[in-house]
Design a protein around this motif. Structure first.
Motif, PDB file in Angstrom:
ATOM      1  N   VAL A  54      35.056  45.699  25.330  1.00 31.52           N
ATOM      2  CA  VAL A  54      36.588  45.769  25.605  1.00 31.52           C
ATOM      3  C   VAL A  54      37.541  44.565  24.978  1.00 31.52           C
ATOM      4  O   VAL A  54      39.688  44.937  24.695  1.00 31.52           O
ATOM      5  CB  VAL A  54      36.862  46.208  27.223  1.00 31.52           C
ATOM      6  CG1 VAL A  54      38.430  45.983  28.112  1.00 31.52           C
ATOM      7  CG2 VAL A  54      36.596  47.187  27.830  1.00 31.52           C
ATOM      8  N   THR A  58      41.106  44.517  23.225  1.00 31.58           N
ATOM      9  CA  THR A  58      42.541  45.129  23.444  1.00 31.58           C
ATOM     10  C   THR A  58      42.993  43.337  23.269  1.00 31.58           C
ATOM     11  O   THR A  58      43.442  43.162  23.197  1.00 31.58           O
ATOM     12  CB  THR A  58      42.331  45.247  24.928  1.00 31.58           C
ATOM     13  OG1 THR A  58      41.411  43.658  25.449  1.00 31.58           O
ATOM     14  CG2 THR A  58      41.396  46.576  25.849  1.00 31.58           C
ATOM     15  N   PHE A  63      41.329  40.876  31.144  1.00 32.74           N
ATOM     16  CA  PHE A  63      41.439  42.663  31.407  1.00 32.74           C
ATOM     17  C   PHE A  63      39.996  42.773  31.305  1.00 32.74           C
ATOM     18  O   PHE A  63      39.265  43.457  31.551  1.00 32.74           O
ATOM     19  CB  PHE A  63      42.311  43.312  30.312  1.00 32.74           C
ATOM     20  CG  PHE A  63      42.356  44.470  30.665  1.00 32.74           C
ATOM     21  CD1 PHE A  63      43.049  45.478  31.817  1.00 32.74           C
ATOM     22  CD2 PHE A  63      41.527  45.250  29.260  1.00 32.74           C
ATOM     23  CE1 PHE A  63      43.238  46.548  31.443  1.00 32.74           C
ATOM     24  CE2 PHE A  63      41.495  46.819  28.979  1.00 32.74           C
ATOM     25  CZ  PHE A  63      42.543  47.989  30.202  1.00 32.74           C
ATOM     26  N   ALA A  64      39.358  42.377  30.387  1.00 24.71           N
ATOM     27  CA  ALA A  64      37.642  42.908  29.432  1.00 24.71           C
ATOM     28  C   ALA A  64      37.050  42.157  30.563  1.00 24.71           C
ATOM     29  O   ALA A  64      35.749  43.170  31.929  1.00 24.71           O
ATOM     30  CB  ALA A  64      37.243  41.818  28.114  1.00 24.71           C
ATOM     31  N   VAL A  67      37.921  44.968  33.715  1.00 20.12           N
ATOM     32  CA  VAL A  67      37.122  46.339  33.266  1.00 20.12           C
ATOM     33  C   VAL A  67      35.797  46.473  33.719  1.00 20.12           C
ATOM     34  O   VAL A  67      35.265  46.854  34.495  1.00 20.12           O
ATOM     35  CB  VAL A  67      37.177  46.865  32.443  1.00 20.12           C
ATOM     36  CG1 VAL A  67      36.163  48.267  31.640  1.00 20.12           C
ATOM     37  CG2 VAL A  67      38.671  46.237  32.058  1.00 20.12           C
ATOM     38  N   VAL A  71      34.263  48.184  37.105  1.00 22.19           N
ATOM     39  CA  VAL A  71      33.628  49.581  36.525  1.00 22.19           C
ATOM     40  C   VAL A  71      32.160  49.446  37.761  1.00 22.19           C
ATOM     41  O   VAL A  71      32.120  50.480  38.561  1.00 22.19           O
ATOM     42  CB  VAL A  71      32.957  50.109  35.252  1.00 22.19           C
ATOM     43  CG1 VAL A  71      32.092  51.064  34.957  1.00 22.19           C
ATOM     44  CG2 VAL A  71      34.324  50.136  34.438  1.00 22.19           C
ATOM     45  N   LEU A 128      44.257  47.225  37.398  1.00 24.82           N
ATOM     46  CA  LEU A 128      44.194  47.515  35.668  1.00 24.82           C
ATOM     47  C   LEU A 128      45.240  47.162  34.881  1.00 24.82           C
ATOM     48  O   LEU A 128      45.354  46.184  33.856  1.00 24.82           O
ATOM     49  CB  LEU A 128      42.933  48.491  35.435  1.00 24.82           C
ATOM     50  CG  LEU A 128      41.936  48.368  35.790  1.00 24.82           C
ATOM     51  CD1 LEU A 128      41.039  49.885  35.842  1.00 24.82           C
ATOM     52  CD2 LEU A 128      40.861  46.812  34.845  1.00 24.82           C
ATOM     53  N   PHE A 132      45.983  44.049  32.853  1.00 21.15           N
ATOM     54  CA  PHE A 132      45.914  44.401  31.201  1.00 21.15           C
ATOM     55  C   PHE A 132      47.884  43.523  30.513  1.00 21.15           C
ATOM     56  O   PHE A 132      48.005  43.201  30.000  1.00 21.15           O
ATOM     57  CB  PHE A 132      46.719  45.962  30.715  1.00 21.15           C
ATOM     58  CG  PHE A 132      47.003  46.498  30.101  1.00 21.15           C
ATOM     59  CD1 PHE A 132      45.634  46.321  28.967  1.00 21.15           C
ATOM     60  CD2 PHE A 132      48.055  46.235  29.352  1.00 21.15           C
ATOM     61  CE1 PHE A 132      45.614  46.772  27.413  1.00 21.15           C
ATOM     62  CE2 PHE A 132      47.744  46.771  27.965  1.00 21.15           C
ATOM     63  CZ  PHE A 132      47.041  47.062  27.069  1.00 21.15           C
TER      64      PHE A 132
END
Length: 578
Positions: A54, A58, A63-64, A67, A71, A128, A132
């Motif tokens: 990620v 991105t 953000f990575a 995520v 998850v 998220l 982002f």
């Protein structure tokens, strides 16, 4: 590979600190709590690899991390909740068989589940989006755009490739794959169990040679023999039960039980070859109800209630229903366990009785189950007095562990029965503990079966009573240390041998006598004694049983077995396409 950030806004720095703290917390509360160190290393690596994929895709660091955190946390929390409420972790088949309106209805009944689900559905996408939008792409920020683009593409592909390799059963983490199913659903390695279970979702059919040197027909030509009145048929799966007399050391009176012996009602009985050991009851259910071995379908066969039950066309309940029967199942625990309620619907039962609605559970004894059976049976006969019944019922009390202190058991089980029979002393103590518990529970099973026979076989209505052991108990693997005596026809693995018995209170002309019977033939044999007509599959199943003298996967005539599989899977298409 992230470059030094120039004039990074305070809010972005704060966002990254929060993301890093959340990710570290995830590792501590998720991957690092897995059951074994290889599983911990496996899941930590996966989390890092997801974050890398990620991050390169991105160019957003926070953000990575969010995520990966969200998850993995979602899987961990879902696995924990499912284990608490349904006694099984979240597995890959759940994505297909549990994500539906029925599951939503179940979740709505539990406030905690409903709250967590709503928080996840609303909160995860919102977090998220905020993460982002709150961070601009910053990977190699000072380099030319073309360099940044190439680096991101190559980095994403490389990280994704490493992730795929890590998830491959033959990759660097091969040793965490292919765990026995019973361990998978009990070891609380929720992340490992979820990711490795994708490997077990691909159903494979047995390889069938292009040319088969066998010309026999699979159509049963002889006329059927049936009683004048259709009998009720009651089939009982005896949990973790086998005839202890196959143990060389078990020569005491406590090892002899009437349920294993023939009497005036017996039409067939003996040793049964099963396809599982120490657990996996659902695979024995599958074998009896479909006439198929779960081992034919690769690792996916272990998930039969999820991925095979919906696809099998020819089943025992459907045979009875085609003959005018009402087919019901009596389950000793919650029908949510291992997708049981849905699986039994796929198998073709008219009704599923959830044991928890009758006060049954893990601690219920066979006598408790008998009371529930008598209540349900009486209700069914009162409501439909002229319709014959097929009842499939499971016991539970013999389920492991067999570790109640001997002093808490009634005599003669309150003292070691086999002192000095096994070595070393620690093994002797352990096996005496387990065998004492097993034999004490077996006495209860035998008493229940005797009472049930009086109820069913002592009446005027014709009845078939079939019962069998689904697998041997494990005693934590120690049962392998006990020498056994079984016929050579049972094959080299004496741990795959239990028992079966079929009785009726009316005469049957044919004799059924096999040195050992494969569990996949037990359903068709019951149809024989009940006098129920057979479809194309059960005709072929009967012929293979007779031609191989009760053996199946180890039948000496491999061409015949290949021809049978060709007929079952290619000619009559017993397994539907997904």
């Amino acid at each position: 590979m992230l470059s030094r950030m120039v004039n990074t806004p305070r809010r972005v720095r704060a966002l990254r600190i929060v993301a890093l703290v959340a990710f570290v917390a995830l590792l501590a509360l998720g991957p690092l709590t897995e059951h074994t160190w290889p599983e911990r290393l496996f899941t930590v690596t996966l989390a890092l690899e997801v974050a890398l994929v990620v991050a390169f895709a991105t160019a957003r660091f926070a953000f990575a991390l969010f995520v990966a955190t969200l998850v993995f946390a979602a899987i961990e929390i879902a696995g924990t909740l499912k284990f608490i409420y349904l006694q099984t972790p979240v597995l890959a088949p759940d994505l297909e068989y549990f994500v539906n309106k029925d599951t939503i209805g179940v979740i709505a009944r539990y406030p905690v589940l409903l709250g967590v689900s709503l928080a996840a559905v609303i909160g995860i996408p919102l977090l998220l989006v905020v993460a982002f939008a709150g961070e601009q792409p910053s990977l190699l920020q000072t380099r030319p755009r073309s360099v940044r683009a190439i680096t991101r593409v190559l980095g994403t592909l490389a990280a994704a490739a490493v992730l795929v390799v890590s998830l491959t059963p033959t990759g660097p983490f091969w040793h965490v794959f292919n765990k026995p199913m019973w361990i998978t659903i009990n070891d609380k390695s929720f992340l490992t169990d979820f990711f490795t279970s994708f490997n077990d979702t691909v159903v494979t059919q047995p390889e069938i040679p292009v040319k088969i040197d066998y010309k026999g027909s699979w159509k049963l030509e002889r006329p059927m023999q049936a009683p004048a009145t259709k009998p009720d048929v009651v089939a009982i799966l005896e949990e973790s039960t086998f005839d202890p007399r196959i143990l060389k050391a078990c020569t005491l009176p406590e090892c002899r039980r009437r349920m294993f012996d023939a009497d005036k009602y017996t039409k067939a009985h003996g040793l049964l070859t099963v396809h599982t050991f120490g657990g996996g009851t659902w695979t024995s259910e599958f074998a009896v109800l479909t006439g198929l071995a779960h081992t034919l379908f690769g690792a996916a066969g272990l998930y039969a209630p999820y991925n095979l039950a919906p696809r099998v066309d020819h089943t025992l309940p459907r045979m009875f229903r085609a003959a005018g029967y009402r087919a019901i199942a009596i389950y000793p625990m919650t029908g949510d366990f291992l997708n049981a309620r849905n699986a039994y619907d796929y198998y073709g039962f008219d009704a599923f009785y959830d044991g928890t609605q009758y006060g049954l559970g893990w601690e219920s004894r066979d006598a408790d189950l008998l009371k529930v059976f008598e209540r349900i049976y009486a209700d069914e006969k009162r409501q439909r007095p002229d319709q014959p019944l097929f009842v499939f019922m499971l016991t539970l009390h013999q389920h492991g562990p067999h570790m109640t202190p001997l002093k808490e058991l009634p005599p003669p089980y309150d003292k070691p029965l086999f002192t000095g029979k096994f070595a070393p002393k620690d093994l002797d103590d352990w096996l005496n503990l387990n065998l004492g518990n097993y034999l004490e529970r077996l006495q209860q099973s035998d008493a229940m079966m005797s009472d049930l026979e009086k109820v069913l076989l002592g009446g005027e209505r014709p009845v078939v009573l079939m019962h069998f052991g689904d697998h041997q108990p494990s005693f934590d693997g120690a049962i392998h240390a006990i020498p056994k005596q079984v016929p050579k026809e049972a094959g080299p693995n004496s741990s795959m041998v239990t028992y079966y018995s079929i009785k009726s209170n009316y005469p049957v002309k044919r004799k059924f006598d096999y040195p050992v019977l494969d569990i996949a033939f037990l359903g068709a044999l019951t149809l024989d004694i009940a006098g129920v007509p057979k479809d194309a599959f059960y005709q072929a199943n009967t012929l293979l049983r007779e031609r191989c003298q009760g053996r199946y996967l180890d039948c000496k005539d491999t061409n015949m077995v290949a021809s049978y599989h060709d007929y079952v899977f290619n000619k009559i298409k017993d397994l539907r396409e997904e």
